[in-house]
Scaffold this motif. Structure first.
Motif, PDB file in Angstrom:
ATOM      1  N   ARG A  59       1.001  -1.249  -0.149  1.00 21.13           N
ATOM      2  CA  ARG A  59      -0.068   0.226   0.255  1.00 21.13           C
ATOM      3  C   ARG A  59       0.803   1.293  -0.129  1.00 21.13           C
ATOM      4  O   ARG A  59       2.038   1.474   0.696  1.00 21.13           O
ATOM      5  CB  ARG A  59      -0.875  -0.101   1.231  1.00 21.13           C
ATOM      6  CG  ARG A  59      -1.951   0.957   1.272  1.00 21.13           C
ATOM      7  CD  ARG A  59      -2.989   0.800   0.211  1.00 21.13           C
ATOM      8  NE  ARG A  59      -3.752  -0.452   0.406  1.00 21.13           N
ATOM      9  CZ  ARG A  59      -4.585  -0.916  -0.599  1.00 21.13           C
ATOM     10  NH1 ARG A  59      -4.739  -0.318  -1.655  1.00 21.13           N
ATOM     11  NH2 ARG A  59      -5.374  -1.998  -0.392  1.00 21.13           N
ATOM     12  N   GLU A 113      -6.527   2.612  -7.844  1.00 20.47           N
ATOM     13  CA  GLU A 113      -6.363   1.332  -7.430  1.00 20.47           C
ATOM     14  C   GLU A 113      -5.230   0.670  -8.061  1.00 20.47           C
ATOM     15  O   GLU A 113      -4.569  -0.018  -7.141  1.00 20.47           O
ATOM     16  CB  GLU A 113      -7.531   0.578  -7.824  1.00 20.47           C
ATOM     17  CG  GLU A 113      -7.803  -0.869  -7.216  1.00 20.47           C
ATOM     18  CD  GLU A 113      -9.117  -1.389  -7.432  1.00 20.47           C
ATOM     19  OE1 GLU A 113      -9.411  -2.294  -6.554  1.00 20.47           O
ATOM     20  OE2 GLU A 113      -9.746  -1.011  -8.394  1.00 20.47           O
ATOM     21  N   THR A 140      -9.516  -1.033  -0.362  1.00 20.88           N
ATOM     22  CA  THR A 140      -9.311   0.527  -0.311  1.00 20.88           C
ATOM     23  C   THR A 140     -10.501   1.320   0.458  1.00 20.88           C
ATOM     24  O   THR A 140     -11.524   1.438  -0.299  1.00 20.88           O
ATOM     25  CB  THR A 140      -9.233   0.726  -1.959  1.00 20.88           C
ATOM     26  OG1 THR A 140      -8.072   0.091  -2.704  1.00 20.88           O
ATOM     27  CG2 THR A 140      -8.580   2.439  -2.095  1.00 20.88           C
TER      28      THR A 140
END
Length: 343
Positions: A59, A113, A140
């Motif tokens: 991430r 994304e 997300t």
């Protein structure tokens, strides 16, 4: 060829792990070693590969923000508020402008994304939140900005636009105006629909009290100065006895365009002939040739709060409890409705 972490370690005479600690956890390394590693970095011109680091972590430290119109100062202020709060967490904000286009909105969501952003803040188009639901379900965190929704599975932060529309038209009616025109669109935007609903509530309440008040809608295709000018010209070109005596514009950009059209050749005097009120209270509202009355939204606070909600969602994970925060709008009175400086 660019220098690598191994090159830096060799130049500084330390291990690769020590270089990693200096870059990511410097508090675990002695100040002398930190200084030596940074000296090696400077000498070699080393630039860390942040994308690779984010890929390993799964991430990034970036937040995606998608707004309806980056040219609207309201959204600029929202972005500034989001950036200030994100910066305090070591996050950066990636700004996307959907330009009121579903295709562009979808493209930004796909891009964010793919980049594995830490979360998405978005002012969505339309009421179908299926795509956002899939994004959230895939891990997300997603927060709606400047948008209320009946879907309480999303966290959101917004202003009560129905109350705002009602407040604007109540002000006009309170000044004795009886023929109200609402300028705004497209009707696919929830904010426009809610502000119009509030305007209708104010008119209905006045009618119930015995006042003869009418309301018409002059729809635009976008919330821009150019569209406001076009709507203003449409009104100005009518026979004088068919003019409304007040206009409520769905945002300040529209109101500024209407004011431009009315001011041409001095054909429509604001507010003597037609009173005018906008929405958002952007900085330009007070600086207009006739300072605009407006409905104020706490724009920077909206952005700040949206990031705060995103942080809570990211920390809670599967235990997340969605929050819907709604701020109340504020009436700001200036010369475009009262004719003199109210201060």
């Amino acid at each position: 060829m660019s220098a690598s972490v191994k090159d830096v370690a060799a130049r500084a005479g330390v291990s690769v792990g020590t270089v990693s600690n200096v870059l990511n956890r410097p508090e675990k390394v002695s100040p002398v070693t930190v200084e030596r590693v940074h000296a090696a970095i400077d000498e070699l011109g080393f630039v860390r590969n942040d994308a690779a680091r984010q890929l390993r972590a799964g991430r990034s430290r970036s937040v995606g923000l998608v707004v309806l119109d980056v040219g609207n100062p309201f959204f600029t202020d929202v972005a500034r508020g989001a950036e200030d709060r994100a910066d305090a967490e070591g996050w950066s904000v990636l700004l996307g402008n959907s330009d009121e286009s579903v295709d562009r909105e979808r493209a930004y969501l796909d891009l964010f994304e793919e980049q594995r952003v830490a979360g998405v803040l978005i002012t969505p188009l339309g009421d179908d939140l299926t795509r956002l639901g899939r994004l959230r379900d895939r891990g997300t965190p997603t927060v709606l900005v400047d948008r209320q929704t009946d879907d309480t599975s999303f966290s959101s932060v917004a202003v009560d636009d129905v109350a705002g529309g009602r407040l604007a038209v109540e002000h006009l009616i309170g000044l004795g105006r009886r023929r109200i025109a609402v300028v705004g669109g497209p009707s696919s935007l929830r904010q426009v629909v809610d502000r119009l609903a509030g305007a209708r509530q104010a008119v209905d309440a006045a009618a119930a009290g015995g006042a003869e008040v009418t309301l018409e809608v002059v729809e635009t295709t976008a919330l821009t100065v150019l569209q406001g000018r076009s709507a203003g010209e449409t009104i100005r070109n009518r026979p004088r006895d068919e003019w409304p005596d007040a206009v409520f514009a769905a945002n300040d950009l529209l109101a500024m365009g209407v004011l431009q059209a009315f001011s041409m050749l001095g054909s429509v005097r604001v507010p003597d002939d037609i009173a005018l009120i906008g929405y958002d209270d952007i900085d330009f509202a007070s600086a207009a040739v006739v300072p605009l009355s407006s409905i104020r939204q706490p724009s920077a606070l909206i952005g700040h709060t949206a990031v705060e909600l995103l942080l809570r969602e990211a920390d809670a994970g599967a235990r997340r409890v969605p929050e819907q925060i709604v701020f109340q709008p504020e009436l700001v009175v200036r010369q475009s409705t009262v004719g003199v400086d109210p201060s």
